[in-house]
Design an enzyme around this catalytic site. Sequence first.
Site, mmCIF file in Angstrom:
data_model
loop_
_atom_site.group_PDB
_atom_site.id
_atom_site.type_symbol
_atom_site.label_atom_id
_atom_site.label_comp_id
_atom_site.label_asym_id
_atom_site.label_seq_id
_atom_site.Cartn_x
_atom_site.Cartn_y
_atom_site.Cartn_z
ATOM 1 N N CYS A 151 39.622 103.044 36.929
ATOM 2 C CA CYS A 151 38.599 102.816 35.903
ATOM 3 C C CYS A 151 38.526 104.050 35.000
ATOM 4 O O CYS A 151 38.313 105.162 35.486
ATOM 5 C CB CYS A 151 37.241 102.551 36.543
ATOM 6 N N ASN A 215 45.814 99.423 34.448
ATOM 7 C CA ASN A 215 44.455 99.323 33.926
ATOM 8 C C ASN A 215 44.536 99.685 32.435
ATOM 9 O O ASN A 215 45.621 99.927 31.903
ATOM 10 C CB ASN A 215 43.512 100.268 34.677
ATOM 11 N N THR A 216 43.412 99.709 31.759
ATOM 12 C CA THR A 216 43.390 99.995 30.322
ATOM 13 C C THR A 216 43.738 101.458 30.048
ATOM 14 O O THR A 216 43.606 102.321 30.912
ATOM 15 C CB THR A 216 42.007 99.678 29.751
HETATM 16 C C1 LIG Z 1 35.727 94.403 29.653
HETATM 17 C C2 LIG Z 1 36.709 94.826 30.697
HETATM 18 C C3 LIG Z 1 36.255 95.178 31.972
HETATM 19 C C4 LIG Z 1 37.156 95.574 32.964
HETATM 20 N N1 LIG Z 1 36.683 95.872 34.205
HETATM 21 C C5 LIG Z 1 37.556 96.222 35.200
HETATM 22 C C6 LIG Z 1 37.100 96.438 36.524
HETATM 23 O O1 LIG Z 1 35.919 96.314 36.849
HETATM 24 N N2 LIG Z 1 38.034 96.795 37.445
HETATM 25 C C7 LIG Z 1 39.361 96.919 37.155
HETATM 26 O O2 LIG Z 1 40.170 97.220 38.041
HETATM 27 N N3 LIG Z 1 39.818 96.695 35.890
HETATM 28 C C8 LIG Z 1 38.948 96.339 34.923
HETATM 29 N N4 LIG Z 1 39.419 96.057 33.655
HETATM 30 C C9 LIG Z 1 40.871 96.189 33.358
HETATM 31 C C10 LIG Z 1 41.594 94.826 33.445
HETATM 32 O O3 LIG Z 1 41.518 94.273 34.741
HETATM 33 C C11 LIG Z 1 43.081 94.968 33.057
HETATM 34 O O4 LIG Z 1 43.685 95.887 33.931
HETATM 35 C C12 LIG Z 1 43.266 95.462 31.616
HETATM 36 O O5 LIG Z 1 42.359 94.834 30.734
HETATM 37 C C13 LIG Z 1 44.686 95.237 31.117
HETATM 38 O O6 LIG Z 1 45.008 93.861 31.121
HETATM 39 P P1 LIG Z 1 45.077 92.961 29.767
HETATM 40 O O7 LIG Z 1 46.060 93.618 28.868
HETATM 41 O O8 LIG Z 1 45.476 91.591 30.226
HETATM 42 O O9 LIG Z 1 43.687 93.000 29.195
HETATM 43 C C14 LIG Z 1 38.529 95.652 32.648
HETATM 44 C C15 LIG Z 1 38.993 95.295 31.372
HETATM 45 C C16 LIG Z 1 38.104 94.876 30.403
HETATM 46 C C17 LIG Z 1 38.620 94.479 29.029
#
Ligand SMILES: Cc1cc2nc3c(=O)[nH]c(=O)nc-3n(C[C@H](O)[C@H](O)[C@H](O)COP(=O)(O)O)c2cc1C
Length: 372
Positions: A151, A215-216
């Site tokens: 995170c 993750n992001t």
């Molecule tokens: C609003 C939001 C909340 C997120 N909350 C979590 C979280 O609680 N735990 C986690 O491991 N990743 C969290 N993520 C990350 C996502 O699970 C994922 O790893 C990330 O968005 C990349 O994937 P994508 O390109 O499909 O969005 C969150 C992402 C977003 C956009």
Amino acid sequence: MRNVTFTGVKFENPFLLSSAPPTESESNIMRAFDAGWGGVVVKTIGLHPVVNVHGARTKFFRTTPDDNNVSMKKRAGAALHGSWNWELISDKSLDWWVPRIRRMKEAHPTKVVIASIMAGSGSDKELRAWQTLTQGCQDAGADGIECNFSCPHMDRKDMGSNIGKDEGLCSVVTEAVKEVAKIPVWTKLTPATQDIVVEAAACFRGGADAIVSSNTFPSLPIIDPETLEFEINVDGFVSSGGLGGPAILPLSLANMARMCQAFPDRAFSAIGGVSDFSQAASYFLLGAGTVQVCTAAMLDQAIGPNVIKRLNAGLDAFLEKHGFNSIEDFRGARRDRVVLQSQIRRPAGDAYQGGYEPVEGYAAPDSPVLSS
Ligand SMILES: Cc1cc2nc3c(=O)[nH]c(=O)nc-3n(C[C@H](O)[C@H](O)[C@H](O)COP(=O)(O)O)c2cc1C
């Protein structure tokens, strides 16, 4: 066939909703299973009280085709560039989640529920918190644990991506979770590190059954040149948030390639910019065994009913087209095609034009010199 076995868990299809808003509630997850997702990773559960920032927790960058302008402002004809969020983990407690995990599994025994968990790492008390979370979710019937070492919004030095940036902490926390886990343990790493292979190795040393990435990415919204304010802010202030969606696909592919090459026999769950099978295929071809989705699902009725239809249909069509029977027939088939730059062929002798072939983004070799 679509089904896969990943870290010993059977999936109807290799596609999961990642831990994020699509999996923040029981009703979302039930809808996701009805829509066809093979599994979900529940929104990260912790033992600490969670209060999110005032106002929007997520906004979406869009880009316009005429000028490539990236902005959160809604404009006609703009295409999705990425998501930006500063949302914390679930604001619901372990006690709230336990009966819900139980009910999800009772209603959908063939679907996979992975519990994402998070605690600190600076004391024995924090390590025990990881174990409490693991035991609670496992007793409720979760099929696996995903440790959130990724995170990007934590101030605390012993939490979230600060664990994922420290190989010692990665090992110690994974070991603590493995001590009590009877179900597979996945660790979700941060891309905000110099060499993700180092932290992946540390997690495997601690006993991890799979690595999850990505993750992001740490990022900021842009500053509006008219108002001089960040496009998302509270009282004018912003903190570093996380970029997801199409913008991170090539970045996350690069990390996945490095880890799959370093550990070709290990299990990897891929995330980053997936909205249909063409992107998922790249991750499988590098060696990942399952694929997770967040941003694309958020923008498709909050849980991605059309996204999962496209993923499943795309997988079926891909298997048919290439004569494969299952993911295992092509998983990792392009892993060894990523090599050092020096190993890439150069044009021979006369064919070499000093790098001045007419290509997009470069001036033609005979362009006149402009005098000012
Ligand atoms: C609003 C939001 C909340 C997120 N909350 C979590 C979280 O609680 N735990 C986690 O491991 N990743 C969290 N993520 C990350 C996502 O699970 C994922 O790893 C990330 O968005 C990349 O994937 P994508 O390109 O499909 O969005 C969150 C992402 C977003 C956009």
